[in-house]
Structure formats: C-alpha cells, structure tokens
Design a protein around this motif. Sequence first.
Motif, PDB file in Angstrom:
ATOM      1  N   HIS A   1       4.656  25.522 -23.836  1.00 46.63           N
ATOM      2  CA  HIS A   1       5.607  26.098 -22.878  1.00 46.63           C
ATOM      3  C   HIS A   1       4.857  26.531 -21.628  1.00 46.63           C
ATOM      4  CE1 HIS A   1       9.021  26.105 -25.564  1.00 46.63           C
ATOM      5  NE2 HIS A   1       8.225  26.571 -26.541  1.00 46.63           N
ATOM      6  N   ARG A   2       5.404  26.199 -20.481  1.00 47.57           N
ATOM      7  CA  ARG A   2       4.786  26.598 -19.215  1.00 47.57           C
ATOM      8  C   ARG A   2       5.646  27.668 -18.550  1.00 47.57           C
ATOM      9  NH1 ARG A   2       2.653  21.712 -15.670  1.00 47.57           N
ATOM     10  NH2 ARG A   2       0.549  22.383 -16.054  1.00 47.57           N
ATOM     11  N   VAL A   3       5.005  28.590 -17.925  1.00 49.37           N
ATOM     12  CA  VAL A   3       5.700  29.621 -17.167  1.00 49.37           C
ATOM     13  C   VAL A   3       5.926  29.078 -15.758  1.00 49.37           C
ATOM     14  CG1 VAL A   3       5.559  31.947 -16.233  1.00 49.37           C
ATOM     15  CG2 VAL A   3       4.637  31.449 -18.505  1.00 49.37           C
ATOM     16  N   VAL A   4       7.172  29.097 -15.339  1.00 46.45           N
ATOM     17  CA  VAL A   4       7.514  28.587 -14.016  1.00 46.45           C
ATOM     18  C   VAL A   4       7.403  29.728 -13.011  1.00 46.45           C
ATOM     19  CG1 VAL A   4       9.311  27.505 -12.619  1.00 46.45           C
ATOM     20  CG2 VAL A   4       9.054  26.892 -15.026  1.00 46.45           C
ATOM     21  N   SER A   5       6.658  29.495 -11.958  1.00 43.14           N
ATOM     22  CA  SER A   5       6.503  30.498 -10.920  1.00 43.14           C
ATOM     23  C   SER A   5       7.632  30.361  -9.901  1.00 43.14           C
ATOM     24  CB  SER A   5       5.150  30.310 -10.223  1.00 43.14           C
ATOM     25  OG  SER A   5       5.026  31.247  -9.182  1.00 43.14           O
ATOM     26  N   LEU A   6       8.313  31.463  -9.669  1.00 46.46           N
ATOM     27  CA  LEU A   6       9.426  31.469  -8.721  1.00 46.46           C
ATOM     28  C   LEU A   6       9.060  32.194  -7.423  1.00 46.46           C
ATOM     29  CD1 LEU A   6      12.377  32.224 -11.157  1.00 46.46           C
ATOM     30  CD2 LEU A   6      11.686  30.012 -10.225  1.00 46.46           C
ATOM     31  N   ARG A   7       7.801  32.260  -7.098  1.00 45.25           N
ATOM     32  CA  ARG A   7       7.360  32.958  -5.904  1.00 45.25           C
ATOM     33  C   ARG A   7       7.608  32.123  -4.664  1.00 45.25           C
ATOM     34  NH1 ARG A   7       1.758  35.921  -6.367  1.00 45.25           N
ATOM     35  NH2 ARG A   7       2.826  37.342  -5.003  1.00 45.25           N
ATOM     36  N   LEU A   8       8.048  32.808  -3.613  1.00 44.63           N
ATOM     37  CA  LEU A   8       8.216  32.153  -2.319  1.00 44.63           C
ATOM     38  C   LEU A   8       6.861  32.034  -1.638  1.00 44.63           C
ATOM     39  CD1 LEU A   8      11.343  33.999  -0.902  1.00 44.63           C
ATOM     40  CD2 LEU A   8      11.212  31.635  -1.660  1.00 44.63           C
ATOM     41  N   PRO A   9       6.707  31.043  -0.784  1.00 47.50           N
ATOM     42  CA  PRO A   9       5.472  30.968   0.005  1.00 47.50           C
ATOM     43  C   PRO A   9       5.322  32.218   0.878  1.00 47.50           C
ATOM     44  CG  PRO A   9       6.729  28.928   0.180  1.00 47.50           C
ATOM     45  CD  PRO A   9       7.587  29.915  -0.551  1.00 47.50           C
ATOM     46  N   VAL A  10       4.110  32.534   1.228  1.00 51.25           N
ATOM     47  CA  VAL A  10       3.816  33.753   1.982  1.00 51.25           C
ATOM     48  C   VAL A  10       4.567  33.780   3.311  1.00 51.25           C
ATOM     49  CG1 VAL A  10       1.982  35.054   3.119  1.00 51.25           C
ATOM     50  CG2 VAL A  10       1.588  34.062   0.875  1.00 51.25           C
ATOM     51  N   LEU A  11       4.634  32.667   4.003  1.00 52.46           N
ATOM     52  CA  LEU A  11       5.336  32.628   5.290  1.00 52.46           C
ATOM     53  C   LEU A  11       6.817  32.958   5.101  1.00 52.46           C
ATOM     54  CD1 LEU A  11       5.242  32.115   8.309  1.00 52.46           C
ATOM     55  CD2 LEU A  11       5.622  29.691   7.836  1.00 52.46           C
ATOM     56  N   ALA A  12       7.432  32.444   4.058  1.00 51.36           N
ATOM     57  CA  ALA A  12       8.840  32.737   3.788  1.00 51.36           C
ATOM     58  C   ALA A  12       9.029  34.217   3.447  1.00 51.36           C
ATOM     59  CB  ALA A  12       9.344  31.860   2.654  1.00 51.36           C
ATOM     60  N   GLN A  13       8.092  34.801   2.723  1.00 44.57           N
ATOM     61  CA  GLN A  13       8.167  36.227   2.411  1.00 44.57           C
ATOM     62  C   GLN A  13       8.070  37.058   3.685  1.00 44.57           C
ATOM     63  OE1 GLN A  13       5.261  37.364  -0.541  1.00 44.57           O
ATOM     64  NE2 GLN A  13       5.869  35.735  -1.934  1.00 44.57           N
ATOM     65  N   ASP A  14       7.168  36.667   4.587  1.00 42.01           N
ATOM     66  CA  ASP A  14       7.015  37.384   5.852  1.00 42.01           C
ATOM     67  C   ASP A  14       8.285  37.304   6.692  1.00 42.01           C
ATOM     68  OD1 ASP A  14       4.451  38.093   5.184  1.00 42.01           O
ATOM     69  OD2 ASP A  14       3.481  36.576   6.446  1.00 42.01           O
ATOM     70  N   VAL A  15       8.907  36.142   6.733  1.00 38.52           N
ATOM     71  CA  VAL A  15      10.138  35.968   7.514  1.00 38.52           C
ATOM     72  C   VAL A  15      11.257  36.819   6.923  1.00 38.52           C
ATOM     73  CG1 VAL A  15      11.934  34.306   8.129  1.00 38.52           C
ATOM     74  CG2 VAL A  15       9.535  33.693   8.403  1.00 38.52           C
ATOM     75  N   LEU A  16      11.399  36.805   5.611  1.00 36.06           N
ATOM     76  CA  LEU A  16      12.439  37.620   4.974  1.00 36.06           C
ATOM     77  C   LEU A  16      12.205  39.114   5.203  1.00 36.06           C
ATOM     78  CD1 LEU A  16      13.002  35.748   1.594  1.00 36.06           C
ATOM     79  CD2 LEU A  16      14.586  35.933   3.525  1.00 36.06           C
ATOM     80  N   LEU A  17      10.971  39.547   5.141  1.00 29.80           N
ATOM     81  CA  LEU A  17      10.658  40.947   5.385  1.00 29.80           C
ATOM     82  C   LEU A  17      10.968  41.321   6.832  1.00 29.80           C
ATOM     83  CD1 LEU A  17       9.528  43.636   4.391  1.00 29.80           C
ATOM     84  CD2 LEU A  17       7.241  42.788   4.983  1.00 29.80           C
ATOM     85  N   ALA A  18      10.615  40.460   7.776  1.00 26.89           N
ATOM     86  CA  ALA A  18      10.896  40.721   9.187  1.00 26.89           C
ATOM     87  C   ALA A  18      12.395  40.802   9.440  1.00 26.89           C
ATOM     88  CB  ALA A  18      10.264  39.641  10.056  1.00 26.89           C
ATOM     89  N   LEU A  19      13.171  39.914   8.820  1.00 28.08           N
ATOM     90  CA  LEU A  19      14.623  39.950   8.976  1.00 28.08           C
ATOM     91  C   LEU A  19      15.209  41.229   8.379  1.00 28.08           C
ATOM     92  CD1 LEU A  19      15.599  36.251   8.189  1.00 28.08           C
ATOM     93  CD2 LEU A  19      15.761  37.427  10.391  1.00 28.08           C
ATOM     94  N   PHE A  20      14.720  41.620   7.222  1.00 24.91           N
ATOM     95  CA  PHE A  20      15.193  42.843   6.580  1.00 24.91           C
ATOM     96  C   PHE A  20      14.917  44.058   7.455  1.00 24.91           C
ATOM     97  CE2 PHE A  20      14.321  46.481   3.794  1.00 24.91           C
ATOM     98  CZ  PHE A  20      15.560  46.604   3.176  1.00 24.91           C
ATOM     99  N   ILE A  21      13.708  44.156   7.977  1.00 21.59           N
ATOM    100  CA  ILE A  21      13.342  45.291   8.831  1.00 21.59           C
ATOM    101  C   ILE A  21      14.193  45.304  10.091  1.00 21.59           C
ATOM    102  CG2 ILE A  21      11.490  46.227  10.275  1.00 21.59           C
ATOM    103  CD1 ILE A  21       9.550  45.318   8.039  1.00 21.59           C
TER     104      ILE A  21
END
Length: 54
Positions: A3-23
């Motif tokens: 069994h493999r664990v699937v990583s659901l992490r967003l790329p760093v750039l996408a995380q930065d964009v979402l954080l900027a939009l939230f702020i």
Amino acid sequence: MEHRVVSLRLPVLAQDVLLALFITVMQVQGTIVRNAGEVIQRRSPTSENWDMSC
C-alpha cells in the motif's frame, strides 16, 4: 500487496498564492467592517478650521 500513501500536498507556489488570496480577503473584509460603522469627515488643508500645529 504493498500500500502506498498518496500525498495530497499542493506545490509551494500554489500554497503561497492561496495564502496571499486569503490574507487579501481578510484585510479587505476587515477594512469594510471597520469603515461600515464610522463616518469620517476629512478636512482639506484649505478649509477654514485647518490647524497647522498638529
């Protein structure tokens, strides 16, 4: 069977964009809420009650 664990992490750039939009949304919302209850009259420097000692 392995069994493999699937990583659901967003790329760093996408995380930065979402954080900027939230702020941005939070800042705009805070500004709107703050200004909704206040009526501020601003005086221009040419008004007759202008005090230069401030």
